[in-house]
Scaffold this motif. Structure first.
Motif, PDB file in Angstrom:
ATOM      1  N   ASP A 454       0.765  -0.947  -0.079  1.00 31.93           N
ATOM      2  CA  ASP A 454       0.520   0.137  -0.273  1.00 31.93           C
ATOM      3  C   ASP A 454       0.879   1.494   0.308  1.00 31.93           C
ATOM      4  O   ASP A 454       0.390   2.227  -0.842  1.00 31.93           O
ATOM      5  CB  ASP A 454      -1.522   0.037   1.010  1.00 31.93           C
ATOM      6  CG  ASP A 454      -1.728  -1.334   0.863  1.00 31.93           C
ATOM      7  OD1 ASP A 454      -2.198  -0.822  -0.198  1.00 31.93           O
ATOM      8  OD2 ASP A 454      -2.618  -1.340   2.143  1.00 31.93           O
ATOM      9  N   VAL A 455       1.869   0.940   1.371  1.00 30.56           N
ATOM     10  CA  VAL A 455       3.016   2.538   0.782  1.00 30.56           C
ATOM     11  C   VAL A 455       2.961   2.893  -0.473  1.00 30.56           C
ATOM     12  O   VAL A 455       3.675   3.561  -1.025  1.00 30.56           O
ATOM     13  CB  VAL A 455       3.812   2.618   1.803  1.00 30.56           C
ATOM     14  CG1 VAL A 455       5.100   3.267   1.342  1.00 30.56           C
ATOM     15  CG2 VAL A 455       3.727   2.453   3.226  1.00 30.56           C
ATOM     16  N   MET A 456       3.466   1.133  -1.481  1.00 29.74           N
ATOM     17  CA  MET A 456       4.254   1.793  -2.837  1.00 29.74           C
ATOM     18  C   MET A 456       3.516   1.962  -3.406  1.00 29.74           C
ATOM     19  O   MET A 456       4.147   2.849  -4.402  1.00 29.74           O
ATOM     20  CB  MET A 456       4.820   0.384  -3.344  1.00 29.74           C
ATOM     21  CG  MET A 456       5.420  -0.104  -4.384  1.00 29.74           C
ATOM     22  SD  MET A 456       6.989   0.477  -4.575  1.00 29.74           S
ATOM     23  CE  MET A 456       6.147   1.587  -6.619  1.00 29.74           C
ATOM     24  N   THR A 457       2.119   1.315  -3.425  1.00 25.41           N
ATOM     25  CA  THR A 457       0.821   2.375  -3.996  1.00 25.41           C
ATOM     26  C   THR A 457       0.656   3.524  -4.304  1.00 25.41           C
ATOM     27  O   THR A 457       0.460   4.314  -5.579  1.00 25.41           O
ATOM     28  CB  THR A 457      -0.351   1.552  -4.151  1.00 25.41           C
ATOM     29  OG1 THR A 457      -0.172  -0.152  -4.278  1.00 25.41           O
ATOM     30  CG2 THR A 457      -1.531   1.846  -4.831  1.00 25.41           C
ATOM     31  N   VAL A 458       0.528   4.097  -2.976  1.00 22.24           N
ATOM     32  CA  VAL A 458       0.369   5.587  -2.841  1.00 22.24           C
ATOM     33  C   VAL A 458       1.651   6.528  -3.019  1.00 22.24           C
ATOM     34  O   VAL A 458       1.406   7.752  -3.743  1.00 22.24           O
ATOM     35  CB  VAL A 458       0.023   5.781  -1.242  1.00 22.24           C
ATOM     36  CG1 VAL A 458       0.100   6.813  -0.865  1.00 22.24           C
ATOM     37  CG2 VAL A 458      -0.832   5.073  -0.601  1.00 22.24           C
ATOM     38  N   ALA A 459       3.120   5.870  -2.937  1.00 20.79           N
ATOM     39  CA  ALA A 459       3.509   6.377  -3.601  1.00 20.79           C
ATOM     40  C   ALA A 459       3.682   6.720  -5.428  1.00 20.79           C
ATOM     41  O   ALA A 459       3.614   7.640  -5.773  1.00 20.79           O
ATOM     42  CB  ALA A 459       5.680   5.928  -3.532  1.00 20.79           C
ATOM     43  N   PHE A 460       3.654   5.460  -6.186  1.00 19.29           N
ATOM     44  CA  PHE A 460       3.261   5.686  -7.415  1.00 19.29           C
ATOM     45  C   PHE A 460       2.070   6.490  -7.987  1.00 19.29           C
ATOM     46  O   PHE A 460       2.196   7.224  -8.388  1.00 19.29           O
ATOM     47  CB  PHE A 460       2.695   4.925  -8.349  1.00 19.29           C
ATOM     48  CG  PHE A 460       2.516   3.435  -9.371  1.00 19.29           C
ATOM     49  CD1 PHE A 460       3.689   3.599 -10.156  1.00 19.29           C
ATOM     50  CD2 PHE A 460       1.121   3.888  -9.188  1.00 19.29           C
ATOM     51  CE1 PHE A 460       3.383   3.642 -10.928  1.00 19.29           C
ATOM     52  CE2 PHE A 460       0.729   4.057 -10.996  1.00 19.29           C
ATOM     53  CZ  PHE A 460       1.730   3.840 -11.941  1.00 19.29           C
ATOM     54  N   LEU A 461       0.990   6.663  -6.984  1.00 15.60           N
ATOM     55  CA  LEU A 461       0.192   7.138  -7.141  1.00 15.60           C
ATOM     56  C   LEU A 461       0.596   8.929  -7.237  1.00 15.60           C
ATOM     57  O   LEU A 461      -0.126   9.506  -7.596  1.00 15.60           O
ATOM     58  CB  LEU A 461      -1.478   6.877  -6.337  1.00 15.60           C
ATOM     59  CG  LEU A 461      -1.889   5.792  -7.020  1.00 15.60           C
ATOM     60  CD1 LEU A 461      -2.868   5.708  -5.707  1.00 15.60           C
ATOM     61  CD2 LEU A 461      -2.565   5.671  -8.201  1.00 15.60           C
ATOM     62  N   ALA A 462       1.136   9.409  -5.713  1.00 16.24           N
ATOM     63  CA  ALA A 462       1.573  10.701  -5.713  1.00 16.24           C
ATOM     64  C   ALA A 462       2.022  10.695  -7.282  1.00 16.24           C
ATOM     65  O   ALA A 462       2.598  12.382  -7.543  1.00 16.24           O
ATOM     66  CB  ALA A 462       2.310  10.063  -4.259  1.00 16.24           C
ATOM     67  N   ILE A 463       4.190   9.914  -7.320  1.00 13.11           N
ATOM     68  CA  ILE A 463       4.289  10.434  -9.133  1.00 13.11           C
ATOM     69  C   ILE A 463       3.275  10.524  -9.621  1.00 13.11           C
ATOM     70  O   ILE A 463       3.282  12.132 -10.909  1.00 13.11           O
ATOM     71  CB  ILE A 463       5.076   9.620  -8.978  1.00 13.11           C
ATOM     72  CG1 ILE A 463       5.854   9.648  -7.556  1.00 13.11           C
ATOM     73  CG2 ILE A 463       6.012   9.681 -10.304  1.00 13.11           C
ATOM     74  CD1 ILE A 463       6.827   8.574  -8.083  1.00 13.11           C
ATOM     75  N   LEU A 464       2.344   9.856 -10.174  1.00 11.19           N
ATOM     76  CA  LEU A 464       1.415  10.255 -11.576  1.00 11.19           C
ATOM     77  C   LEU A 464       0.412  11.158 -11.053  1.00 11.19           C
ATOM     78  O   LEU A 464       0.123  12.051 -11.849  1.00 11.19           O
ATOM     79  CB  LEU A 464       0.784   8.472 -11.485  1.00 11.19           C
ATOM     80  CG  LEU A 464       0.534   8.584 -12.459  1.00 11.19           C
ATOM     81  CD1 LEU A 464       1.553   7.753 -13.763  1.00 11.19           C
ATOM     82  CD2 LEU A 464      -0.952   6.957 -12.825  1.00 11.19           C
ATOM     83  N   ILE A 465      -0.147  11.412 -10.188  1.00  9.86           N
ATOM     84  CA  ILE A 465      -1.379  12.456 -10.456  1.00  9.86           C
ATOM     85  C   ILE A 465      -0.332  14.318  -9.886  1.00  9.86           C
ATOM     86  O   ILE A 465      -0.765  14.983 -10.803  1.00  9.86           O
ATOM     87  CB  ILE A 465      -1.968  12.690  -8.830  1.00  9.86           C
ATOM     88  CG1 ILE A 465      -2.575  11.060  -9.031  1.00  9.86           C
ATOM     89  CG2 ILE A 465      -2.999  13.449  -8.687  1.00  9.86           C
ATOM     90  CD1 ILE A 465      -3.484  10.466  -7.844  1.00  9.86           C
ATOM     91  N   THR A 466       0.502  14.083  -8.869  1.00  6.50           N
ATOM     92  CA  THR A 466       1.041  15.458  -8.318  1.00  6.50           C
ATOM     93  C   THR A 466       2.679  15.946  -9.654  1.00  6.50           C
ATOM     94  O   THR A 466       2.089  17.677  -9.236  1.00  6.50           O
ATOM     95  CB  THR A 466       2.146  15.468  -6.614  1.00  6.50           C
ATOM     96  OG1 THR A 466       3.090  15.172  -6.919  1.00  6.50           O
ATOM     97  CG2 THR A 466       0.956  15.321  -6.058  1.00  6.50           C
TER      98      THR A 466
END
Length: 501
Positions: A454-466
């Motif tokens: 889940d930490v990995m997923t949030v980090a991936f989404l953070a890069i993709l979105i921000t």
């Protein structure tokens, strides 16, 4: 004779002038046109086509050489083959994104294309079955990438700018990062059912701003004179490096707490011990690097760059081997800062060498992060909770940044711009995101792998979105909000090599 030759190529050109000077001028002009035509010709190929063919043949020859030395490792299914595929796919993805130009819209960061290239490889079964990267290789490459990031941060810190803006810079470096980390811990505890220590670990993964997005955007605004009178580009560039250090230190602290069986107090004391050791080693090695190699040696810049890179990478990997988590990063930052302070303007050459090294590791870093995320393992509820946690933590960060800037002499619109410029995330998230998952696998703790994923997923989404949205906000709002003044030279001179960090 040369004039007559050009006349023969293009008979429509009026070269037969009675003025010899005019004949010479026109002849030179037509000769340049002929050179340009030959540069773009295809038989034999020149220019871009020639470069593509040359690079392609070079790659084939290098691959053949590696095959003769390493055998099946460079064939489909081999470890080196997978690494090569990820590198070139990520490199190509970054180049494709660079070519995309939308009128009136700032260019998107290439790292986004690299991330999506790795994600595509991971989720196309026909390709991914031939791509295998050992976890030890992946971990070593990510740690090396983190070391290069910290070297560039240390070399880029401007002592004069920090002294002039020390109060505002410290607030911007520490405040938003810590508040976002605490907010992410709070929201992830109630939304994602994270234990508190995992929540803070996730928070410090998210807490770092990305110089890969912020610095090039600020340099572009600075070149056009936007915000330079109040030092806004200088402030954001200097604070972005300090912000990363705070996030990395906090992450390492909670990583040791999560995977340690001791009490919380003993883990905190252990982290403080690691910080002390890291600073002490950094000072000692920094004094050494200031005087070795001496200024009278040949190829001084290359020697300095090689010594800084080798010492810092050895420090990071060595500290990890001895269990001193976080010490290696502090050694790197202190060493590079002390070296840059001694070398002054000569550090620009070292920055260029380190930047070229980063250009090699950047596609590997984001490509490897993309390959860690599988669509099949993602659930819609998990994605929703991750996006909600990310959005709420970002909102807290924006509000905190605006509030902290209220104590400085900025107008309301400038505070809004600084707050929105402080959201992009990329490099540190790409490094830290997979570390918890790797550690859980290393210590054989399958019960913790769900949190790590889940930490990995949030980090991936953070890069993709921000990352793309942050770049767009800075590029669009900067010219509209900031006052335009004269261009300031020193910032461009000191920080021009941060463009790809």
């Amino acid at each position: 004779m040369s004039v007559m030759c050009v006349y023969h190529v293009d008979s429509n050109t009026n070269l037969m002038s009675s003025d010899p000077g005019n004949v010479s001028h026109e002849g030179t002009k037509e000769t340049k046109q002929q050179v340009n035509r030959s540069t773009n010709s295809y038989c034999p190929p020149h220019g871009t086509v020639n470069k593509i063919i040359t690079d392609g043949v070079t790659l084939i020859v290098l691959w053949t050489l590696l095959w003769s030395l390493m055998g099946n490792e460079v064939l489909p299914g081999g470890n080196l083959f997978g690494l090569i595929i990820i590198f070139y796919s990520a490199f190509l993805g970054g180049k494709i994104l660079e070519l995309i130009r939308i009128p009136v819209v700032p260019p998107l960061p290439p790292l986004l294309g690299m991330l999506l290239a790795g994600f595509t490889i991971r989720n196309v079964p026909i390709i991914y079955e031939f791509v295998r990267i050992p976890t030890t290789w992946s971990s070593a490459l990510r740690n090396t990438a983190l070391t290069i990031i910290l070297i560039r941060a240390g070399l880029g810190l401007d002592p004069q700018a920090l002294k002039h803006l020390k109060g505002v810079c410290l607030r911007l470096s520490f405040g938003p990062c810590i508040i976002e980390a605490c907010s992410a811990a709070f929201f992830s505890h109630f939304l994602m059912k994270f234990p508190w220590q995992w929540g803070f670990l996730l928070g410090f993964v998210l807490g770092a701003v990305s110089p890969a997005v912020v610095v090039p955007s600020m340099l572009l605004l600075q070149e056009n004179g936007y915000g330079v009178e109040k030092g806004i580009p200088t402030l954001l560039v200097a604070a972005s490096s300090m912000d990363d250090v705070v996030a990395i230190t906090g992450f390492n602290t909670f990583l040791s707490i999560v995977f340690s069986s001791g009490s919380v107090i003993s883990n905190i004391l252990s982290s403080l011990r690691n910080v002390f050791i890291g600073v002490l080693l950094g000072i000692a090695m920094g004094f050494f690097i200031q005087y070795f190699p001496s200024g009278d040696q040949e190829k001084l810049t290359r020697r300095r760059a090689f010594l800084v890179l080798s010492m810092c990478i050895s420090a990071v990997l060595g500290c990890q081997y001895f269990g001193l988590h976080g010490s290696g990063g502090l050694v790197t930052l202190v060493l590079s800062f002390m070296a840059a302070k001694k070398w002054a303007k000569d550090k620009v050459g070292v920055q260029k060498v380190v930047a070229n090294t980063w250009n090699i590791f950047q596609p590997l870093l984001f490509g490897l992060v993309g390959t860690e995320v599988s669509v099949e393992s993602l659930e819609s509820r998990t994605i929703g909770m991750c996006v909600a946690t990310l959005g709420l933590a970002l909102s807290a960060r924006i509000l905190a940044t605006f509030t902290l800037m209220s104590f400085a002499e900025f107008r309301f619109k400038e505070k809004v711009f600084i707050a929105l410029s402080w959201i992009p995330k990329a490099t540190v998230q790409a490094v830290l995101g997979p570390l918890a998952l790797e550690t859980a696998r290393k210590v054989m703790a399958p019960q913790l792998e769900a949190y790590a994923k889940d930490v990995m997923t949030v980090a991936f989404l953070a890069i993709l979105i921000t990352a793309p949205n942050g770049a767009l906000l800075i590029g669009i709002l900067g010219p509209k909000i900031l006052d335009r003044g004269e261009v300031i030279g020193p910032l461009k001179l000191e920080l021009s090599d941060f463009e790809h960090h």
